[in-house]
Design a protein around this motif. Structure first.
Motif, PDB file in Angstrom:
ATOM      1  N   GLU A  18       0.838  -1.205   0.000  1.00 42.99           N
ATOM      2  CA  GLU A  18       0.000   0.000   0.000  1.00 42.99           C
ATOM      3  C   GLU A  18       0.876   1.259   0.000  1.00 42.99           C
ATOM      4  O   GLU A  18       0.621   2.188  -0.759  1.00 42.99           O
ATOM      5  N   GLU A  59     -11.085   0.845  -2.476  1.00 39.81           N
ATOM      6  CA  GLU A  59     -10.499   0.310  -3.711  1.00 39.81           C
ATOM      7  C   GLU A  59     -11.500   0.358  -4.867  1.00 39.81           C
ATOM      8  O   GLU A  59     -11.101   0.549  -6.017  1.00 39.81           O
ATOM      9  N   GLU A  91      -4.301   5.279  -0.089  1.00 40.01           N
ATOM     10  CA  GLU A  91      -3.337   4.167  -0.033  1.00 40.01           C
ATOM     11  C   GLU A  91      -2.494   4.272   1.244  1.00 40.01           C
ATOM     12  O   GLU A  91      -2.188   3.263   1.884  1.00 40.01           O
ATOM     13  N   HIS A 112      -4.604   2.910   3.908  1.00 39.19           N
ATOM     14  CA  HIS A 112      -4.652   1.437   3.883  1.00 39.19           C
ATOM     15  C   HIS A 112      -3.417   0.863   4.570  1.00 39.19           C
ATOM     16  O   HIS A 112      -3.504  -0.105   5.318  1.00 39.19           O
TER      17      HIS A 112
HETATM   18 FE   LIG Z   1      -5.038   0.311  -1.360  1.00 36.04          FE
END
Ligand SMILES: [Fe+2]
Ligand SMILES: [Fe+2]
Length: 329
Positions: free
Chosen positions: A51, A164, A81, A84
């Motif tokens: 990520e 996502e 990201e 994440h």
């Molecule tokens: Fe991601």
């Protein structure tokens, strides 16, 4: 701590196996086999690393996005990201490792991140192709992880997957705009898809018969479907989407197989995958160098946050003492 005898070890194991068989979640304080813990740490860490390394190829285009709207969307995506990565490092920490330890392993090459991020983003269309194909492959992989047997990982995945799917749609929409644009824009979109298609298929990992950890992970219900099953699912989803985009997928062997009810596709060049995995991809060196530099340059932020937290907890302790003092006075 009470000593675990061979008998009690067996009893713990039976409870664990029964919970997995009944599709119950294993939580951080539950007993779990050491190999289960180690597998999860390895997998969640690799996922977290992917990520945050994955922020780099796309961040490359933030300053050159073709409009303010595209720039705002891309910034939001790259920030997602980072988020994440944080959920996943936190999930890994529930297994008894620290984030520092995991980052150290990433920086020293002892833990990996997804090979896909070792490819360069040469044009703006790559941002679209990454959203459509790379985030699309990630969703295909990660939706079944929402039912993974380890609670914190499964719960992190629920939110990650929602974000996502936004990433996948923004990529599709960016590619569609290019595909319907000038001939040069269309060609740029096609070129990006031509470069990202095969590496995206490799994201599902080696074929089932060569996949070292797959069978055990499936038995533990960490993994719910095999690499080849997920890869097939992804191909079946992408073919009609490529048609709607007005783009072709770079595989002459791609065709509908009536009997199987799936698309057949050509052979994957696994030698390329192994080379990239070994560190010989086009951007391996650049990605890890940039990651280490970002970590070093972020040292002051970590120190400031730690100093703030210490000050805050001192103050809190002080307040409690004062309260106690008042109560006894
Ligand atoms: Fe991601
Ligand atoms: Fe994403």
């Amino acid at each position: 701590m009470t000593a675990v005898t061979a008998d009690s070890q067996e009893a713990y194991e039976a409870v664990f196996n029964a919970a997995v068989a009944a599709d119950e979640r294993i939580e951080p304080r539950d007993w779990m086999p050491e190999a289960y813990r180690a597998t999860l740490i390895r997998q969640i860490a690799q996922h977290a690393h992917s990520e945050i390394i994955g922020m780099q190829p796309e961040a490359n285009w933030i300053t050159r996005a073709p409009s303010l709207r595209r720039k705002a969307i891309l910034m939001a995506k790259v920030q997602d990201e980072a988020g994440h990565g944080l959920y996943l490092y936190s999930a890994a920490e529930t297994l008894g490792v620290s984030r520092d330890e995991l980052l150290d392993k990433l920086h020293s090459g002892r833990q990996k991140y997804s090979s896909i991020f070792n490819y360069p983003t040469l044009t703006w269309a790559d941002v679209g192709a990454i959203g459509w194909l790379v985030d699309g492959a990630a969703i295909t992989n990660q939706v079944p992880l929402c039912r993974c047997s380890y609670g914190p990982y499964a719960r992190a995945m629920v939110r990650v997957c929602k974000e996502e799917s936004f990433h996948q749609r923004q990529g599709y929409e960016a590619l569609l705009a290019l595909s319907k644009g000038t001939p040069a824009q269309h060609a740029m979109a096609q070129d990006a898809v031509d470069r990202w298609w095969w590496p995206s298929l490799m994201m599902f990992g080696p074929p089932d018969d060569e996949s070292a950890h797959s069978a055990q992970s499936m038995a533990w219900k960490i993994k719910r479907h095999s690499n080849d099953e997920l890869r097939q699912r992804f191909v079946d989803i992408c073919v009609p989407q490529a048609e709607s985009l007005g783009l072709t997928l770079p595989d002459p062997d791609l065709r509908w197989n009536e009997e199987r009810g799936h698309y057949d596709f050509g052979a994957i060049d696994w030698s390329e995958f192994r080379e990239v995995l070994k560190g010989n991809g086009p951007c391996n060196e650049q990605r890890i160098t940039q990651r280490r530099r970002a970590h070093e340059e972020g040292a002051w932020v970590r120190e400031a946050a730690a100093a703030y937290a210490a000050k805050h907890s001192d103050r809190k302790t002080g307040d409690e003492t004062r309260e106690t003092g008042e109560a006894t006075a």
